[in-house]
Design an enzyme around this catalytic site. Structure first.
Site, PDB file in Angstrom:
ATOM      1  N   GLY A 230       0.981  -1.386  -0.017  1.00 54.14           N
ATOM      2  CA  GLY A 230      -0.121  -0.032  -0.064  1.00 54.14           C
ATOM      3  C   GLY A 230       0.811   1.242  -0.167  1.00 54.14           C
ATOM      4  N   GLU A 252       5.534  -3.461   1.070  1.00 52.38           N
ATOM      5  CA  GLU A 252       6.009  -3.194  -0.060  1.00 52.38           C
ATOM      6  C   GLU A 252       4.988  -1.869  -0.461  1.00 52.38           C
ATOM      7  OE1 GLU A 252       6.030  -1.941  -3.765  1.00 52.38           O
ATOM      8  OE2 GLU A 252       4.490  -3.208  -4.012  1.00 52.38           O
ATOM      9  N   CYS A 286       2.323   0.931  -8.240  1.00 53.14           N
ATOM     10  CA  CYS A 286       3.166   1.381  -7.452  1.00 53.14           C
ATOM     11  C   CYS A 286       4.532   1.650  -8.289  1.00 53.14           C
ATOM     12  CB  CYS A 286       3.559   0.406  -6.100  1.00 53.14           C
ATOM     13  SG  CYS A 286       4.178  -0.985  -6.803  1.00 53.14           S
ATOM     14  N   GLU A 380       4.364  11.015  -5.445  1.00 52.68           N
ATOM     15  CA  GLU A 380       3.485   9.686  -6.112  1.00 52.68           C
ATOM     16  C   GLU A 380       2.085  10.115  -6.459  1.00 52.68           C
ATOM     17  OE1 GLU A 380       3.145   5.099  -5.551  1.00 52.68           O
ATOM     18  OE2 GLU A 380       2.757   6.317  -4.049  1.00 52.68           O
ATOM     19  N   VAL A 381       2.020  10.344  -7.772  1.00 53.50           N
ATOM     20  CA  VAL A 381       0.737  10.802  -8.154  1.00 53.50           C
ATOM     21  C   VAL A 381      -0.506   9.645  -8.154  1.00 53.50           C
ATOM     22  CG1 VAL A 381      -0.782  11.939 -10.132  1.00 53.50           C
ATOM     23  CG2 VAL A 381       1.702  12.405  -9.513  1.00 53.50           C
ATOM     24  N   PHE A 382      -0.155   8.479  -8.409  1.00 56.56           N
ATOM     25  CA  PHE A 382      -1.033   7.342  -8.614  1.00 56.56           C
ATOM     26  C   PHE A 382      -2.005   7.673  -9.408  1.00 56.56           C
ATOM     27  CE2 PHE A 382      -2.554   3.246  -6.697  1.00 56.56           C
ATOM     28  CZ  PHE A 382      -1.213   2.707  -6.576  1.00 56.56           C
TER      29      PHE A 382
END
Length: 486
Positions: A230, A252, A286, A380-382
């Site tokens: 996550g 992770e 990710c 991190e945009v995701f």
């Protein structure tokens, strides 16, 4: 009757049998339409405690099961993913917003994870040690006991099965908490597969729920190992809680992976790989390529080509249309993406493509003139956002790529593979691909990140899985009772 017959699991959790949940139930929502696909049981703290107790009891008999029988269960599970691929794939498309190719990939990996796990029970699980005394001395790997798995929404099947399968194969019981947004394809599907594969009742439990249920799973004393995938923020909380309870946590976490494009790279091929790295599954991975670092000599042409490709990519409902991108998982995630895009434009980036959305469908977006201090570049945009920055030489490229809190995946595109490999050695990441983009996964290969991308734990590969889901015991054996001078 369908494999995922709703009559079996509707409003229920899985504890070896399908039971009503103390937490009631919640809707399974299709993000592309907002429609309800069904209802899944909502695990509560009491459910969790009951499952952990039953799992601990069932685990002892499962660990004592002959290794050939455990391996056979995993092989049958692998076959079932393929046998029911059409039905299971439809759930990945509708519930997770996957395009069909992504659904097919998840099912392929799920089968391979089971087949790889099936090899673990027959692996050597220890070593003989020298000893100063006249005795046999050995280090032996034994099952950890009960393994708690917390999996996210973005690749719900892969990110559940890659821990569940090897943990089961090595003689553990598992309590799985899938994300409530993808509780069917990330939870119910696994329960059904292992139920049909002949896993004994009580060895696998599936309880969908939120952060409070995840915390209860981490804290339960019968759960000895936590496998969490996550966000970095959530991973820090899980790791802190696990540490307080003196249990191992394999974390992770997030990433903001760089793709380095050298000036000798074939730009047509480079842009094709880059678009996949940034836009596959709407960027909700990710390993997504968040930062494109491009040599100044080819920068303008690269931005132009990538922007043109982004503008051509169709976006829509993957269940009813032939599209390259499906929906973002929910409105909260969409709004986070859009905020990063707009604040990046305010900070000086240029929106060369995209930057707009309709409902949960976000257009693939290219941000030119990006770099440090641009929010979508730094974070991190995701989501389907490619931030493109310039570099002038290899030292500059290495410095930019390494200048991140994350260290998950890296891609380097160049006509000189040896030069690419040498450059990769200078950048700390858990994964590196020369002449490929950053999104890759194979069941037998070790997977994981460093820095804020994880604790250095690895998923995949026999040795990594054995280390993750077993404990080491020192055992000695003498023919006679040892004598002592007291």
């Amino acid at each position: 009757m369908s494999f995922l017959d709703e009559e079996k699991w509707s409003g229920r959790i899985f504890s070896g049998t399908w039971e009503r949940a103390a937490g009631g139930d919640f809707a399974v929502v299709e993000p592309a339409t907002g429609g309800e696909l069904g209802r899944v049981g909502a695990g509560a703290a009491g459910d969790l405690a009951n499952s952990a107790a039953r799992a601990a009891e069932a685990q002892r008999a499962w660990a004592a099961t002959p290794f050939q029988e455990r391996a056979a269960v995993l092989r049958r599970a692998g076959d079932l993913w393929t046998q029911h691929a059409e039905e299971l794939g439809s759930w990945l498309i509708r519930e997770a917003g996957s395009v069909p190719g992504k659904a097919d990939f998840e099912l392929h990996v799920a089968a391979q994870e089971c087949y790889e796990a099936a090899t673990l029970p027959s692996r050597p699980l220890g070593e003989l040690l020298p000893s100063e005394a006249p005795r046999l001395s050995m280090a032996r790997r034994v099952p950890a006991g009960v393994v708690g798995v917390i999996a996210p929404f973005n690749a719900p099947l892969i990110l559940s099965i890659r821990s569940v399968a090897p943990a089961l194969a090595l003689g553990n019981a598992v309590v799985l908490k899938p994300d409530p947004r993808t509780a069917v394809c990330g939870g119910v599907a696994l329960a059904r597969v292992f139920e049909e594969a002949g896993l004994p009742p009580g060895v696998l439990h599936v309880l969908p729920g939120g952060a409070d249920l995840g915390a209860a799973l981490v804290q339960d004393p019968r759960v000895r190992v936590i496998s969490f995938t996550g966000s970095t923020a959530a991973g820090r909380a899980v790791g802190e809680l696990a540490g307080r309870h003196l249990k191992r946590a394999h974390l992770e976490l997030g990433g903001n992976s760089a793709l380095i494009v050298l000036d000798d790279a074939d730009l047509e091929q480079a842009v094709g790989a880059a678009a996949w790295g940034s836009f596959f599954h709407q960027g909700q991975i990710c390993m997504t390529t968040g930062r494109h670092l491009v040599h100044a000599k080819v920068y303008d042409e690269y931005v132009e080509r990538l922007s043109a490709k982004a503008e051509r990519l169709p976006v829509g409902d993957p269940a009813t249309q032939d599209v390259a991108l499906g929906p973002i998982i929910d409105a909260g995630q969409r709004d986070k993406i859009h905020n990063l895009v707009t604040t990046s434009a305010d900070a000086g980036a240029r929106i060369a493509a995209g930057g707009t959305y309709q409902d949960l469908f976000y257009r693939p977006t290219v941000l030119a003139d990006a770099g440090p201090s641009i929010p979508a570049y730094d974070q991190e945009v995701f989501g389907p956002v490619a931030s493109v920055a310039r570099f002038t030489d290899l030292d500059d490229a290495a410095k930019l790529a390494a200048d991140s809190e994350y260290g998950l995946s890296l891609g380097i595109l160049t006509a000189d593979a040896a030069k690419g490999l040498a450059l990769a050695e200078r950048i700390p990441t858990g994964i590196a691909h020369i002449n490929d983009q950053t999104v890759n996964d194979e069941a037998h290969a070790p997977f994981g990140g460093v820095l804020a991308s994880g604790t250095g734990s690895r998923f995949g590969g026999a040795q990594a899985n054995i280390e993750a889901f077993t404990e080491t015991r020192w055992i000695t054996l003498r023919g006679d009772i040892a004598g002592y001078p007291l």
